[in-house]
Scaffold this motif. Structure first.
Motif, PDB file in Angstrom:
ATOM      1  N   ALA A 209      32.684  34.351  40.042  1.00  0.00           N
ATOM      2  CA  ALA A 209      33.824  34.460  39.129  1.00  0.00           C
ATOM      3  C   ALA A 209      34.648  33.177  39.182  1.00  0.00           C
ATOM      4  O   ALA A 209      34.655  32.474  40.196  1.00  0.00           O
ATOM      5  CB  ALA A 209      34.693  35.656  39.503  1.00  0.00           C
ATOM      6  N   PRO A 210      35.355  32.831  38.107  1.00  0.00           N
ATOM      7  CA  PRO A 210      36.173  31.617  38.129  1.00  0.00           C
ATOM      8  C   PRO A 210      37.380  31.723  39.053  1.00  0.00           C
ATOM      9  O   PRO A 210      37.878  30.720  39.544  1.00  0.00           O
ATOM     10  CB  PRO A 210      36.600  31.446  36.669  1.00  0.00           C
ATOM     11  CG  PRO A 210      36.512  32.812  36.080  1.00  0.00           C
ATOM     12  CD  PRO A 210      35.369  33.488  36.786  1.00  0.00           C
ATOM     13  N   TYR A 211      37.870  32.929  39.273  1.00  0.00           N
ATOM     14  CA  TYR A 211      39.010  33.152  40.170  1.00  0.00           C
ATOM     15  C   TYR A 211      39.141  34.646  40.429  1.00  0.00           C
ATOM     16  O   TYR A 211      38.583  35.471  39.687  1.00  0.00           O
ATOM     17  CB  TYR A 211      40.321  32.622  39.570  1.00  0.00           C
ATOM     18  CG  TYR A 211      40.748  33.358  38.330  1.00  0.00           C
ATOM     19  CD1 TYR A 211      41.594  34.475  38.411  1.00  0.00           C
ATOM     20  CD2 TYR A 211      40.317  32.964  37.068  1.00  0.00           C
ATOM     21  CE1 TYR A 211      41.971  35.163  37.273  1.00  0.00           C
ATOM     22  CE2 TYR A 211      40.697  33.649  35.928  1.00  0.00           C
ATOM     23  CZ  TYR A 211      41.515  34.753  36.034  1.00  0.00           C
ATOM     24  OH  TYR A 211      41.891  35.443  34.916  1.00  0.00           O
ATOM     25  N   ILE A 212      39.857  34.997  41.474  1.00  0.00           N
ATOM     26  CA  ILE A 212      40.246  36.381  41.738  1.00  0.00           C
ATOM     27  C   ILE A 212      41.750  36.375  41.972  1.00  0.00           C
ATOM     28  O   ILE A 212      42.225  35.769  42.931  1.00  0.00           O
ATOM     29  CB  ILE A 212      39.524  36.962  42.966  1.00  0.00           C
ATOM     30  CG1 ILE A 212      38.024  37.058  42.700  1.00  0.00           C
ATOM     31  CG2 ILE A 212      40.074  38.349  43.316  1.00  0.00           C
ATOM     32  CD1 ILE A 212      37.226  37.577  43.881  1.00  0.00           C
ATOM     33  N   PRO A 213      42.524  36.999  41.101  1.00  0.00           N
ATOM     34  CA  PRO A 213      43.973  36.963  41.266  1.00  0.00           C
ATOM     35  C   PRO A 213      44.432  37.729  42.489  1.00  0.00           C
ATOM     36  O   PRO A 213      43.921  38.807  42.784  1.00  0.00           O
ATOM     37  CB  PRO A 213      44.491  37.607  39.975  1.00  0.00           C
ATOM     38  CG  PRO A 213      43.380  38.498  39.530  1.00  0.00           C
ATOM     39  CD  PRO A 213      42.112  37.796  39.925  1.00  0.00           C
ATOM     40  N   ILE A 214      45.383  37.163  43.187  1.00  0.00           N
ATOM     41  CA  ILE A 214      46.037  37.838  44.308  1.00  0.00           C
ATOM     42  C   ILE A 214      47.486  38.087  43.899  1.00  0.00           C
ATOM     43  O   ILE A 214      48.320  37.181  43.941  1.00  0.00           O
ATOM     44  CB  ILE A 214      45.981  36.985  45.594  1.00  0.00           C
ATOM     45  CG1 ILE A 214      44.541  36.620  45.936  1.00  0.00           C
ATOM     46  CG2 ILE A 214      46.642  37.745  46.746  1.00  0.00           C
ATOM     47  CD1 ILE A 214      43.629  37.804  46.203  1.00  0.00           C
ATOM     48  N   PRO A 215      47.802  39.302  43.453  1.00  0.00           N
ATOM     49  CA  PRO A 215      49.162  39.587  42.988  1.00  0.00           C
ATOM     50  C   PRO A 215      50.189  39.450  44.110  1.00  0.00           C
ATOM     51  O   PRO A 215      49.882  39.644  45.293  1.00  0.00           O
ATOM     52  CB  PRO A 215      49.078  41.039  42.494  1.00  0.00           C
ATOM     53  CG  PRO A 215      47.627  41.274  42.248  1.00  0.00           C
ATOM     54  CD  PRO A 215      46.908  40.456  43.266  1.00  0.00           C
ATOM     55  N   ALA A 216      51.411  39.150  43.718  1.00  0.00           N
ATOM     56  CA  ALA A 216      52.499  38.994  44.690  1.00  0.00           C
ATOM     57  C   ALA A 216      52.790  40.297  45.424  1.00  0.00           C
ATOM     58  O   ALA A 216      53.329  40.282  46.535  1.00  0.00           O
ATOM     59  CB  ALA A 216      53.754  38.496  43.976  1.00  0.00           C
ATOM     60  N   THR A 217      52.431  41.425  44.828  1.00  0.00           N
ATOM     61  CA  THR A 217      52.711  42.734  45.434  1.00  0.00           C
ATOM     62  C   THR A 217      51.563  43.245  46.308  1.00  0.00           C
ATOM     63  O   THR A 217      51.580  44.390  46.754  1.00  0.00           O
ATOM     64  CB  THR A 217      53.010  43.765  44.340  1.00  0.00           C
ATOM     65  OG1 THR A 217      51.955  43.733  43.367  1.00  0.00           O
ATOM     66  CG2 THR A 217      54.332  43.460  43.654  1.00  0.00           C
ATOM     67  N   LEU A 218      50.568  42.396  46.537  1.00  0.00           N
ATOM     68  CA  LEU A 218      49.459  42.765  47.413  1.00  0.00           C
ATOM     69  C   LEU A 218      49.730  42.196  48.805  1.00  0.00           C
ATOM     70  O   LEU A 218      50.154  41.035  48.918  1.00  0.00           O
ATOM     71  CB  LEU A 218      48.154  42.181  46.846  1.00  0.00           C
ATOM     72  CG  LEU A 218      46.848  42.722  47.407  1.00  0.00           C
ATOM     73  CD1 LEU A 218      46.607  44.140  46.912  1.00  0.00           C
ATOM     74  CD2 LEU A 218      45.676  41.827  46.976  1.00  0.00           C
ATOM     75  N   PRO A 219      49.559  42.961  49.898  1.00  0.00           N
ATOM     76  CA  PRO A 219      48.953  44.291  49.999  1.00  0.00           C
ATOM     77  C   PRO A 219      49.950  45.444  49.937  1.00  0.00           C
ATOM     78  O   PRO A 219      49.560  46.585  50.151  1.00  0.00           O
ATOM     79  CB  PRO A 219      48.300  44.237  51.368  1.00  0.00           C
ATOM     80  CG  PRO A 219      49.237  43.405  52.177  1.00  0.00           C
ATOM     81  CD  PRO A 219      49.769  42.355  51.235  1.00  0.00           C
ATOM     82  N   LEU A 220      51.221  45.153  49.662  1.00  0.00           N
ATOM     83  CA  LEU A 220      52.245  46.195  49.712  1.00  0.00           C
ATOM     84  C   LEU A 220      51.876  47.407  48.853  1.00  0.00           C
ATOM     85  O   LEU A 220      51.994  48.558  49.300  1.00  0.00           O
ATOM     86  CB  LEU A 220      53.591  45.623  49.258  1.00  0.00           C
ATOM     87  CG  LEU A 220      54.768  46.594  49.241  1.00  0.00           C
ATOM     88  CD1 LEU A 220      55.072  47.089  50.653  1.00  0.00           C
ATOM     89  CD2 LEU A 220      55.997  45.928  48.623  1.00  0.00           C
ATOM     90  N   LEU A 221      51.421  47.168  47.615  1.00  0.00           N
ATOM     91  CA  LEU A 221      51.111  48.267  46.703  1.00  0.00           C
ATOM     92  C   LEU A 221      49.637  48.646  46.689  1.00  0.00           C
ATOM     93  O   LEU A 221      49.250  49.563  45.956  1.00  0.00           O
ATOM     94  CB  LEU A 221      51.556  47.892  45.283  1.00  0.00           C
ATOM     95  CG  LEU A 221      53.051  47.670  45.065  1.00  0.00           C
ATOM     96  CD1 LEU A 221      53.339  47.385  43.606  1.00  0.00           C
ATOM     97  CD2 LEU A 221      53.850  48.876  45.545  1.00  0.00           C
ATOM     98  N   GLY A 222      48.818  47.965  47.454  1.00  0.00           N
ATOM     99  CA  GLY A 222      47.397  48.265  47.470  1.00  0.00           C
ATOM    100  C   GLY A 222      46.785  48.050  46.094  1.00  0.00           C
ATOM    101  O   GLY A 222      47.162  47.116  45.371  1.00  0.00           O
TER     102      GLY A 222
END
Length: 280
Positions: A209-222
């Motif tokens: 994949a070109p990228y995998i987003p890491i959201p700012a709320t991870l891992p807090l919100l799973g």
């Protein structure tokens, strides 16, 4: 076992989507497909789902009258980690434009490798972003949605939001070759729907994949971190831009024209940000 087409038909067809599709001119073969795999019968169901996404983001749409009849290239900024921006633009052109139009989105070359998603996109009208595909679609007077930033634009981290990366030159060569007007488009709101702090490049490379987003709320919100926030989208279709010249000209000459489009999109984005009062 339930088949792919049967799974799509489980989602009910929205009445507004049905009326819009009924108004579309479609040149189909005896099996109900066009030469690029678009199937209006199945697409009614996928666009009905798209309408829920559209309503979730509650877009404010301006300038859609600039999407004229005949061949046209829609060129927006790209953002949001997942292709909600393209989906909202496509649904808007179906439901808000009179007469309605199906927008043929050009997708990245890695998308056809995704099981289920590849067929879903194709049946809904998306096409592999190949120059021959795009040229043939334009010569058939289609509306084409192309994101010249590519995956680099969609996967921008939050600190780079609304800062356009370099545009590819392919769309401009096709516009010149087919004498197609370019409509610059600004999409505001997608950047805040899923703020990303990393592209996780090593992991992305492992799965192609070109990228995998890491959201700012991870891992807090799973897993819920990957559910987009209900930000309001603001979509502005700018005035068409028409270019003249040889499509096979030197890269430097083509790049000058590309930079004009990029500058126009960036100005529309900047104006949209200035006019927006709240992200919700």
């Amino acid at each position: 076992m339930i088949g792919f087409d049967d799974a799509i038909r489980l989602f009910p067809v929205d009445s507004d989507v049905r009326r819009a599709f009924d108004a579309l001119p479609n040149e189909l073969n005896e099996h109900g497909y066009d030469p690029w795999g678009f199937n209006p019968t199945l697409a009614r169901h996928t666009y009905s789902f798209g309408k829920y996404i559209y309503r979730y983001f509650r877009p404010v749409v301006r300038g859609i009258e600039n999407v004229s009849a005949g061949r046209v290239l829609l060129v927006p900024n790209h953002s949001g980690q997942f292709p909600y921006d393209g989906m909202v633009v496509g649904v808007s052109c179906l439901l808000d434009l009179k007469p309605p139009r199906i927008v043929r989105a050009m997708v990245e070359r890695w998308v056809p490798r995704l099981p289920f998603i590849n067929e879903l996109f194709t049946r809904s009208g998306a096409v592999l972003g190949d120059p021959i595909n795009c040229r043939n679609l334009l010569e058939a007077d289609n509306a084409i949605l192309v994101f010249p930033e590519g995956a680099r634009g969609c996967g921008k981290t939050f600190d780079n939001r609304y800062q356009l990366v370099d545009f590819g030159r392919g769309f401009m060569r096709l516009a010149l070759q087919t004498q197609t007007p370019i409509v610059p488009v600004a999409i505001i709101g997608a950047e805040e729907s899923m703020p990303s702090v990393s592209q996780a490049k090593p992991l992305a490379n492992m799965i192609g994949a070109p990228y995998i987003p890491i959201p700012a709320t991870l891992p807090l919100l799973g897993p819920l971190a990957y559910v987009p926030l209900p930000t309001r989208f603001h979509i502005t279709f700018g005035e068409p831009m028409v270019f003249e010249g040889e499509f096979d000209d030197e890269d430097e000459v083509i790049q000058e024209k590309v930079d004009q489009v990029r500058s126009r999109v960036q100005k529309l984005v900047d104006q949209g940000l200035a006019d927006r009062e709240t992200i919700f």
